[in-house]
Every structure is written in structure tokens, then in C-alpha cells.
Scaffold this motif. Structure first.
Motif, PDB file in Angstrom:
ATOM      1  N   TYR A 160     -25.575 -25.116 -31.861  1.00 42.34           N
ATOM      2  CA  TYR A 160     -24.170 -25.486 -32.365  1.00 42.34           C
ATOM      3  C   TYR A 160     -23.533 -24.093 -32.880  1.00 42.34           C
ATOM      4  O   TYR A 160     -22.220 -23.790 -32.632  1.00 42.34           O
ATOM      5  N   LEU A 161     -23.995 -23.295 -33.870  1.00 49.77           N
ATOM      6  CA  LEU A 161     -23.425 -22.040 -34.330  1.00 49.77           C
ATOM      7  C   LEU A 161     -23.408 -21.147 -33.389  1.00 49.77           C
ATOM      8  O   LEU A 161     -22.239 -20.306 -33.432  1.00 49.77           O
ATOM      9  N   ASN A 162     -24.219 -20.959 -32.311  1.00 44.32           N
ATOM     10  CA  ASN A 162     -24.146 -19.917 -31.197  1.00 44.32           C
ATOM     11  C   ASN A 162     -22.984 -20.392 -30.324  1.00 44.32           C
ATOM     12  O   ASN A 162     -22.097 -19.644 -29.855  1.00 44.32           O
ATOM     13  N   ALA A 163     -22.930 -21.552 -29.988  1.00 42.99           N
ATOM     14  CA  ALA A 163     -21.558 -22.040 -29.201  1.00 42.99           C
ATOM     15  C   ALA A 163     -20.397 -21.904 -29.925  1.00 42.99           C
ATOM     16  O   ALA A 163     -19.272 -21.520 -29.347  1.00 42.99           O
ATOM     17  N   THR A 164     -20.317 -22.146 -31.162  1.00 44.13           N
ATOM     18  CA  THR A 164     -18.837 -21.815 -31.839  1.00 44.13           C
ATOM     19  C   THR A 164     -18.801 -20.436 -31.965  1.00 44.13           C
ATOM     20  O   THR A 164     -17.558 -20.017 -31.877  1.00 44.13           O
ATOM     21  N   ALA A 165     -19.694 -19.652 -32.145  1.00 40.13           N
ATOM     22  CA  ALA A 165     -19.325 -18.057 -32.065  1.00 40.13           C
ATOM     23  C   ALA A 165     -18.957 -17.768 -30.676  1.00 40.13           C
ATOM     24  O   ALA A 165     -18.046 -16.949 -30.527  1.00 40.13           O
ATOM     25  N   LEU A 166     -19.180 -18.263 -29.534  1.00 45.01           N
ATOM     26  CA  LEU A 166     -18.856 -17.953 -28.135  1.00 45.01           C
ATOM     27  C   LEU A 166     -17.304 -18.477 -27.959  1.00 45.01           C
ATOM     28  O   LEU A 166     -16.622 -17.748 -27.443  1.00 45.01           O
ATOM     29  N   GLN A 167     -17.154 -19.452 -28.497  1.00 48.47           N
ATOM     30  CA  GLN A 167     -15.827 -20.204 -28.342  1.00 48.47           C
ATOM     31  C   GLN A 167     -14.878 -19.535 -29.168  1.00 48.47           C
ATOM     32  O   GLN A 167     -13.825 -19.308 -28.715  1.00 48.47           O
ATOM     33  N   THR A 168     -15.173 -19.050 -30.245  1.00 44.52           N
ATOM     34  CA  THR A 168     -14.084 -18.361 -31.248  1.00 44.52           C
ATOM     35  C   THR A 168     -14.071 -17.143 -30.808  1.00 44.52           C
ATOM     36  O   THR A 168     -13.128 -16.049 -31.098  1.00 44.52           O
ATOM     37  N   GLY A 169     -15.000 -16.418 -30.237  1.00 51.19           N
ATOM     38  CA  GLY A 169     -15.071 -15.071 -29.717  1.00 51.19           C
ATOM     39  C   GLY A 169     -15.686 -14.134 -31.133  1.00 51.19           C
ATOM     40  O   GLY A 169     -15.348 -12.948 -31.124  1.00 51.19           O
ATOM     41  N   SER A 170     -16.227 -14.620 -31.855  1.00 48.25           N
ATOM     42  CA  SER A 170     -16.336 -13.938 -33.411  1.00 48.25           C
ATOM     43  C   SER A 170     -17.513 -14.575 -33.949  1.00 48.25           C
ATOM     44  O   SER A 170     -18.001 -15.820 -33.719  1.00 48.25           O
TER      45      SER A 170
END
Length: 218
Positions: A160-170
Motif C-alpha cells: 500500500y505504501l509503495n503504491a501511494t508513493a508511486l501515485q503521489t510521485g513522492s
């Protein structure tokens, strides 16, 4: 309701001001405000309305008769809910709950598929926009299935955290869930999840405070 506040939203994208006014009038568009934890739509009911969040946020939940809650998704400002149920007339299998005080714009869209109704210049644009919104929702739901595929608590959190980082670009971001909601979303027990987050922090994988996370090089 200010037209300028919604004319650039995904649902009404591409419409002229005149088309938008006609669309809103035909769809009986109206606002309603809810308090935190209010149930906006109940499982077991039917709706002809698509909801657009004008302020605040809502969560889509599956609550069974034994009191178990699974958070399926978070719907924030300028996002939508119930579009598929409204078009198909199916019974709701989920509850829509106010995550905080929120204002919702409701639009009745059931009759869009009635070919006997007179065609309007905005109708094709609206149906196209709903298709895109629905496709985006499918991506979100498939993402949740991907996160919960791991058998381990850490695996689900990392996914989940990795996907959120990819989606936010940060690598540093805020998530839309509190601890209980995150546990429900990932199908985890809250205390075990909190312990795993602490272990990940101690190991230098992440830093966090409340809903703010930072992913670290290990």
C-alpha cells in the motif's frame, strides 16, 4: 451551488455553460450536508443518484451482520460514488459513510440509459465521463485486491505504501485513512498493524506521524 465550482470536474468535463445548466436541471442536482459518521447511503437500498463530494470526504464500507467492517475505498473532494449502482438500479452492497463533515452534490442519472428520452447535447459527454470515472474506480478496487494478496501484515503495508508513493510521485505523503480505517482497508487487526508499523520504523524502513508517512532507503 456555484456552477464555477463544478464545471471543471470530471463528471461535467467538456460541457459548455449552457449544457451544464441544462444537465444539472434535468438531473435534479441538489446539495446535502452530512455530519461525521453519518450513513449517506445504506447497503440493501437502491439509489438513482451519483454523489459528488464538494467538501470533506467519505468512505465506502462493507459492514456485515456480525459487525465486521471492511473499508473498500476513500472518496475525497471532487470525487464520486454510487455511479454504477445508480445506472444499473442494483441494490447497494456497501455503506457510504461521512468520513468528516461533508457536502455532497447528488444527481439523478438512472434515466440516461432510457432511449425513449429526448437526446440532449450534454448526454453523450456525461455518459463518457461516467465511463471514465467507473474505470478509475475499477483501478482503485483492483489495487486494494493487490495490497491484500500478501499473507503477511508487513507485505500488505509495504504494498500500500509503495503504491501511494508511486501515485503521489513522492516518498513523503499523507494517506486518507486513520489507523482503524487503514487496518480495515488492508484487512488487518489494528493492534498487529500498529506493532508492525513500529517495527518498520525501528528498522529504518519508514517514518510516520499520524497519517503522514515517509519511505526511507534501507
Amino acid at each position: 451551488m456555484e456552477i464555477k465550482d463544478i464545471e471543471k470536474s470530471r463528471l461535467f468535463l467538456g460541457m459548455t455553460a449552457k449544457e451544464l445548466e441544462s444537465c444539472l436541471r434535468t438531473l435534479d442536482a441538489h446539495e446535502k450536508t452530512f455530519e461525521k459518521d453519518d450513513i449517506i447511503l445504506h447497503a440493501g437500498e437502491q439509489t438513482s443518484m451519483i454523489g459528488m463530494v464538494l467538501s470533506g470526504s467519505v468512505t465506502i464500507e462493507s459492514n456485515d451482520v456480525w459487525g465486521n467492517c471492511t473499508v473498500l475505498s476513500h472518496v475525497g473532494k471532487n470525487q464520486y460514488f454510487a455511479e454504477t449502482y445508480a445506472l444499473l438500479g442494483e441494490v447497494l452492497l456497501v455503506d457510504v459513510r461521512a468520513n468528516k463533515e461533508c457536502t455532497i452534490l447528488f444527481c439523478s442519472i438512472r434515466n440516461l440509459l432510457d432511449n425513449s428520452k429526448k437526446s440532449s447535447p450534454w448526454k453523450e459527454k456525461l455518459l463518457k465521463n461516467i465511463l471514465i470515472i467507473s474505470s478509475q474506480k475499477n483501478l482503485i478496487l483492483s489495487g486494494r485486491s493487490f495490497h491484500t494478496s500478501s499473507k503477511s501484515c508487513r507485505g500488505r503495508l509495504l504494498s500500500y505504501l509503495n503504491a501511494t508513493a508511486l501515485q503521489t510521485g513522492s516518498r513523503e505523503f499523507d494517506i486518507p485513512f486513520n489507523r482503524q480505517q487503514l487496518a480495515d482497508y488492508l484487512n488487518l487487526e489494528r493492534s498487529n498493524m500498529s506493532k508492525e508499523l513500529s517495527h518498520m520504523k525501528d528498522e529504518g524502513l519508514i517514518e510516520y506521524r499520524k497519517s503522514h508517512f515517509k519511505l526511507l532507503d534501507h
